[in-house]
Design a protein around this motif. Structure first.
Motif, PDB file in Angstrom:
ATOM      1  N   ASN A 270       0.827  -1.369   0.345  1.00 10.88           N
ATOM      2  CA  ASN A 270       0.103  -0.246   0.004  1.00 10.88           C
ATOM      3  C   ASN A 270       1.039   1.536  -0.049  1.00 10.88           C
ATOM      4  OD1 ASN A 270      -1.849   1.913   0.354  1.00 10.88           O
ATOM      5  ND2 ASN A 270      -2.460   1.415   2.518  1.00 10.88           N
ATOM      6  N   TYR A 271       0.778   2.140  -0.849  1.00 11.18           N
ATOM      7  CA  TYR A 271       1.630   2.801  -1.161  1.00 11.18           C
ATOM      8  C   TYR A 271       1.082   4.721  -1.283  1.00 11.18           C
ATOM      9  CZ  TYR A 271       5.082  -0.593  -3.331  1.00 11.18           C
ATOM     10  OH  TYR A 271       6.100  -1.611  -3.810  1.00 11.18           O
ATOM     11  N   GLY A 272      -0.388   4.033  -0.827  1.00 14.31           N
ATOM     12  CA  GLY A 272      -0.613   5.345  -0.311  1.00 14.31           C
ATOM     13  C   GLY A 272      -2.193   5.611  -1.630  1.00 14.31           C
ATOM     14  N   SER A 273      -2.621   7.146  -0.853  1.00 15.94           N
ATOM     15  CA  SER A 273      -3.462   6.907  -2.133  1.00 15.94           C
ATOM     16  C   SER A 273      -3.045   8.535  -2.774  1.00 15.94           C
ATOM     17  CB  SER A 273      -4.556   7.400  -1.989  1.00 15.94           C
ATOM     18  OG  SER A 273      -5.033   8.023  -0.562  1.00 15.94           O
ATOM     19  N   GLU A 274      -3.529   7.753  -4.531  1.00 16.91           N
ATOM     20  CA  GLU A 274      -2.786  10.107  -4.516  1.00 16.91           C
ATOM     21  C   GLU A 274      -3.815  11.285  -4.080  1.00 16.91           C
ATOM     22  OE1 GLU A 274      -3.171  11.682  -9.343  1.00 16.91           O
ATOM     23  OE2 GLU A 274      -3.385   9.549  -9.078  1.00 16.91           O
ATOM     24  N   ARG A 275      -2.882  12.044  -3.874  1.00 20.07           N
ATOM     25  CA  ARG A 275      -3.899  12.958  -3.355  1.00 20.07           C
ATOM     26  C   ARG A 275      -3.964  14.238  -4.784  1.00 20.07           C
ATOM     27  NH1 ARG A 275      -3.754  14.326   1.801  1.00 20.07           N
ATOM     28  NH2 ARG A 275      -2.261  12.105   3.162  1.00 20.07           N
TER      29      ARG A 275
END
Length: 307
Positions: A270-275
């Protein structure tokens, strides 16, 4: 010549024979009478029955009681047989339930081995559980995947069915998973289908409590508990468990993961969500702004000219 005394058997023998003959003739007569199909005989039979049978209630009482005892015993036998059949069916259902759970876990394991994605946006790597911490005050397990496999601190770990915990330490070849049952674990969750939010707090038990629920009246035992994705630690929508009510009335979560038989875990990348910094472009496309041109004078002359 002296008179000989009379013997009783000389009189009882013929008397017995006479009584037997009379009773036999009487029974034959009753049988014949009961077999005659005639209205008069039918009325006579009815009158005899109405006259005799009510006076023989005392004689029929033992027969009625015996018949009731036999009927009750037969009913008891039927109930006992039904009870045994229900016990056998219940045992079969328990075995089927155990088989279904084993097949569900085996299916999850096969999905892990075949690298079937839980979410198209997520990938994962499967690691074997090497050992646990062995401490009653810390609930962790050790995996055989680490930094060389791209593991990062904070990623979620599952057993194929439900959420187990998150990566809390990464080595070159191993990593440590902090389980949801640990006292240091705090997981924001959502309760379905009501949509209520809550926080699972680890207490070193397999059914940690859930607190800070907005409206407890909308929550029922058996409701699904999934991760919300708040805090960007766990991806949203991962099954955590189901709501259960403790004897004291406190709500707890019956975890979906099998903590007693953790053989391998899958770590979700999980590389995070796009902001999005400028959400306005999602509503309308970017259009160049056209400056309005000045209107010409009404008298037809141009500005800056002399007559």
């Amino acid at each position: 010549m002296a008179n000989e005394p009379l013997r009783t058997d000389e009189f009882t023998g013929p008397l017995k024979r006479l009584v037997v003959v009379v009773l036999t003739l009487l029974l034959i007569g009753v049988f014949i009478l009961w077999r005659i199909d005639s209205p008069r005989v039918e009325r006579f039979r009815t009158a005899v029955v109405d006259r005799v049978v009510p006076n023989f209630d005392w004689a029929m009482a033992p027969v009625t009681a015996t018949a009731n005892i036999i009927s009750d015993f037969q009913s008891y036998q039927k109930i006992y047989a039904q009870n045994q059949e229900l016990r056998r069916e219940l045992q079969q259902m328990k075995s089927w339930k155990e088989a279904a759970l084993q097949l569900e876990q085996e299916n999850a394991r096969l999905l892990d081995l075949n690298n079937v994605r839980l979410d198209p946006r997520l990938t994962y790597i499967t690691g074997v559980v090497l050992a646990d911490s062995g401490s009653p005050y810390r609930q962790t397990v050790l995996l055989n995947v680490g930094a060389r496999d791209g593991i990062l601190d904070g990623w979620a770990a599952m057993d194929g069915i439900g959420l187990v915990g998150r990566i809390s330490g990464v080595g070159e070849r191993t990593s440590r998973v902090l389980m949801l049952t640990d006292v240091a674990s705090r997981v924001p969750v959502s309760i379905q289908p009501s949509g209520q939010r809550g926080l699972i707090i680890g207490d070193n038990t397999l059914a940690p409590p859930i607190d800070f629920i907005e409206n407890r009246d909308l929550v029922r035992p058996g409701d699904r508990v999934v991760s919300t994705g708040d805090g960007e630690v766990f991806p949203a929508g991962i099954l955590v468990g189901h709501i259960a009510i403790a004897p004291g009335g406190r709500m707890r979560v019956r975890l979906a993961a099998d903590y007693e038989r953790l053989e391998f875990l899958r770590v979700l990348r999980n590389y995070g969500s796009e902001r999005i910094s400028d959400p306005g472009h999602l509503v309308l496309p970017s259009v160049p702004i056209v400056q309005p041109q000045p209107l010409p004078p009404e008298d037809g002359t141009q500005e800056g000219t002399n007559d």
